[in-house]
Write an enzyme that holds these catalytic residues in place. Sequence first.
Site, PDB file in Angstrom:
ATOM      1  N   LEU A  55      -5.233  -6.867  -6.900  1.00 54.98           N
ATOM      2  CA  LEU A  55      -4.937  -8.002  -7.778  1.00 54.98           C
ATOM      3  C   LEU A  55      -6.145  -8.822  -8.229  1.00 54.98           C
ATOM      4  O   LEU A  55      -5.981  -9.835  -8.909  1.00 54.98           O
ATOM      5  CB  LEU A  55      -3.903  -8.910  -7.099  1.00 54.98           C
ATOM      6  CG  LEU A  55      -2.594  -8.208  -6.701  1.00 54.98           C
ATOM      7  CD1 LEU A  55      -1.611  -9.189  -6.102  1.00 54.98           C
ATOM      8  CD2 LEU A  55      -1.965  -7.481  -7.884  1.00 54.98           C
ATOM      9  N   GLU A 110       5.339   6.115 -10.037  1.00 55.13           N
ATOM     10  CA  GLU A 110       3.950   5.984  -9.561  1.00 55.13           C
ATOM     11  C   GLU A 110       3.624   7.078  -8.542  1.00 55.13           C
ATOM     12  O   GLU A 110       2.579   7.718  -8.618  1.00 55.13           O
ATOM     13  CB  GLU A 110       3.739   4.590  -8.958  1.00 55.13           C
ATOM     14  CG  GLU A 110       3.851   3.496 -10.000  1.00 55.13           C
ATOM     15  CD  GLU A 110       3.601   2.091  -9.461  1.00 55.13           C
ATOM     16  OE1 GLU A 110       3.119   1.247 -10.224  1.00 55.13           O
ATOM     17  OE2 GLU A 110       3.904   1.824  -8.279  1.00 55.13           O
ATOM     18  N   GLY A 128       0.770  -1.239   0.000  1.00 60.21           N
ATOM     19  CA  GLY A 128       0.000   0.000   0.000  1.00 60.21           C
ATOM     20  C   GLY A 128       0.798   1.284   0.000  1.00 60.21           C
ATOM     21  O   GLY A 128       0.305   2.316   0.466  1.00 60.21           O
ATOM     22  N   HIS A 144      -0.654   0.221 -13.554  1.00 57.34           N
ATOM     23  CA  HIS A 144       0.088  -0.999 -13.875  1.00 57.34           C
ATOM     24  C   HIS A 144       1.573  -0.650 -13.985  1.00 57.34           C
ATOM     25  O   HIS A 144       1.920   0.343 -14.634  1.00 57.34           O
ATOM     26  CB  HIS A 144      -0.430  -1.600 -15.188  1.00 57.34           C
ATOM     27  CG  HIS A 144       0.152  -2.941 -15.469  1.00 57.34           C
ATOM     28  ND1 HIS A 144      -0.260  -4.075 -14.795  1.00 57.34           N
ATOM     29  CD2 HIS A 144       1.160  -3.322 -16.294  1.00 57.34           C
ATOM     30  CE1 HIS A 144       0.464  -5.104 -15.224  1.00 57.34           C
ATOM     31  NE2 HIS A 144       1.328  -4.676 -16.119  1.00 57.34           N
ATOM     32  N   LEU A 204     -10.010  -9.168 -10.249  1.00 59.43           N
ATOM     33  CA  LEU A 204     -10.853  -8.524 -11.261  1.00 59.43           C
ATOM     34  C   LEU A 204     -12.064  -7.898 -10.586  1.00 59.43           C
ATOM     35  O   LEU A 204     -12.541  -8.391  -9.561  1.00 59.43           O
ATOM     36  CB  LEU A 204     -11.332  -9.560 -12.283  1.00 59.43           C
ATOM     37  CG  LEU A 204     -10.339 -10.005 -13.347  1.00 59.43           C
ATOM     38  CD1 LEU A 204     -10.966 -11.091 -14.216  1.00 59.43           C
ATOM     39  CD2 LEU A 204      -9.877  -8.844 -14.210  1.00 59.43           C
ATOM     40  N   ILE A 205     -12.572  -6.845 -11.178  1.00 58.95           N
ATOM     41  CA  ILE A 205     -13.777  -6.186 -10.650  1.00 58.95           C
ATOM     42  C   ILE A 205     -14.978  -6.763 -11.401  1.00 58.95           C
ATOM     43  O   ILE A 205     -14.964  -6.822 -12.637  1.00 58.95           O
ATOM     44  CB  ILE A 205     -13.692  -4.657 -10.890  1.00 58.95           C
ATOM     45  CG1 ILE A 205     -12.429  -4.072 -10.226  1.00 58.95           C
ATOM     46  CG2 ILE A 205     -14.943  -3.945 -10.397  1.00 58.95           C
ATOM     47  CD1 ILE A 205     -12.407  -4.110  -8.730  1.00 58.95           C
ATOM     48  N   ASP A 212      -5.889  -5.509 -17.114  1.00 64.36           N
ATOM     49  CA  ASP A 212      -4.969  -4.559 -17.762  1.00 64.36           C
ATOM     50  C   ASP A 212      -5.360  -4.210 -19.193  1.00 64.36           C
ATOM     51  O   ASP A 212      -4.494  -4.000 -20.047  1.00 64.36           O
ATOM     52  CB  ASP A 212      -3.526  -5.118 -17.757  1.00 64.36           C
ATOM     53  CG  ASP A 212      -3.076  -5.528 -16.367  1.00 64.36           C
ATOM     54  OD1 ASP A 212      -3.399  -4.804 -15.411  1.00 64.36           O
ATOM     55  OD2 ASP A 212      -2.439  -6.589 -16.238  1.00 64.36           O
ATOM     56  N   ASN A 230      -6.902   1.982 -12.789  1.00 66.76           N
ATOM     57  CA  ASN A 230      -5.859   1.097 -12.242  1.00 66.76           C
ATOM     58  C   ASN A 230      -4.497   1.634 -12.649  1.00 66.76           C
ATOM     59  O   ASN A 230      -4.357   2.276 -13.685  1.00 66.76           O
ATOM     60  CB  ASN A 230      -6.041  -0.314 -12.832  1.00 66.76           C
ATOM     61  CG  ASN A 230      -4.971  -1.289 -12.369  1.00 66.76           C
ATOM     62  OD1 ASN A 230      -4.651  -1.350 -11.178  1.00 66.76           O
ATOM     63  ND2 ASN A 230      -4.403  -2.044 -13.287  1.00 66.76           N
TER      64      ASN A 230
HETATM   65  C1  GAR Z   1       2.595  -1.170  -7.713  1.00 66.29           C
HETATM   66  O1  GAR Z   1       3.834  -1.100  -8.361  1.00 66.29           O
HETATM   67  C2  GAR Z   1       1.474  -1.311  -8.715  1.00 66.29           C
HETATM   68  O2  GAR Z   1       1.727  -0.697  -9.931  1.00 66.29           O
HETATM   69  C3  GAR Z   1       1.429  -2.805  -8.880  1.00 66.29           C
HETATM   70  O3  GAR Z   1       1.622  -3.330  -7.602  1.00 66.29           O
HETATM   71  C4  GAR Z   1       2.488  -2.447  -6.879  1.00 66.29           C
HETATM   72  C5  GAR Z   1       1.872  -2.210  -5.515  1.00 66.29           C
HETATM   73  O4  GAR Z   1       2.780  -1.541  -4.690  1.00 66.29           O
HETATM   74  N1  GAR Z   1       0.170  -3.227  -9.446  1.00 66.29           N
HETATM   75  C6  GAR Z   1       0.058  -4.272 -10.254  1.00 66.29           C
HETATM   76  O5  GAR Z   1       1.002  -4.983 -10.559  1.00 66.29           O
HETATM   77  C7  GAR Z   1      -1.350  -4.537 -10.785  1.00 66.29           C
HETATM   78  N2  GAR Z   1      -1.309  -5.396 -11.916  1.00 66.29           N
HETATM   79  P1  GAR Z   1       2.262  -0.829  -3.359  1.00 66.29           P
HETATM   80  O6  GAR Z   1       1.381  -1.837  -2.618  1.00 66.29           O
HETATM   81  O7  GAR Z   1       3.492  -0.512  -2.598  1.00 66.29           O
HETATM   82  O8  GAR Z   1       1.485   0.387  -3.772  1.00 66.29           O
END
Ligand code: GAR
Length: 187
Positions: free
Chosen positions: A85, A174, A12, A104, A87-88, A145, A102
């Site tokens: 992780l 991000e 998170g 990615h 699907l909605i 995705d 989302n």
């Molecule tokens: C993030 O890098 C996000 O882009 C990825 O999981 C990580 C979560 O990090 N999401 C995916 O891979 C979705 N397909 P965080 O829990 O530290 O924010």
Amino acid sequence: MTNIAILASGNGTNAQRIIEYFVGSADINIAVVITNKEDAFVRDRARRFGIKEVYLSKADFNNPSKLCQVFYRHRVDWIVLAGFLLLIPKEVINAYNNRIINIHPALLPKYGGKGMYGMNVHKAVIANKDKHSGITIHYVNEVYDDGKIIFKTKCKVTPDDTPETLAEKIHQLEYEYFPKVIEDLIR
Ligand code: GAR
């Protein structure tokens, strides 16, 4: 006031960054953090900021009326997936048409689809010796995705990068862009 629900499955750090970004906002509020993992650290992060957090089992997530109940109870207008992780369900996508996004950790359509998340993505990018990776923010539909792309930006992958160092570069992108893209979309 526009209310956001953040959905996250793990650590998170993105969720926290978004929460911090909107602290004190006059018109955008993080109403609730929802997770499908009972022990996800994102729950502690939310609580630390005084944000309501809800755990729902996978079965609850697959039950559109249960899920929508939580959204409606918190008057949610937008749904933000930040390291989420599952699907909605279709019914929820229809109820929140073009209001679910989302992030990615790669340049979609490359490295997308089921099983492509987190470190799996970075390992694949390094194994393929790609020169660039990046982030993609997109609308969510019923396929992993696959929804319309809203924003993309890239970074260099250098020969000395490991999946861990690449993950760090991607996280920095991000943190920098995701909250701003959310803000721009809502406004
Ligand atoms: C993030 O890098 C996000 O882009 C990825 O999981 C990580 C979560 O990090 N999401 C995916 O891979 C979705 N397909 P965080 O829990 O530290 O924010």
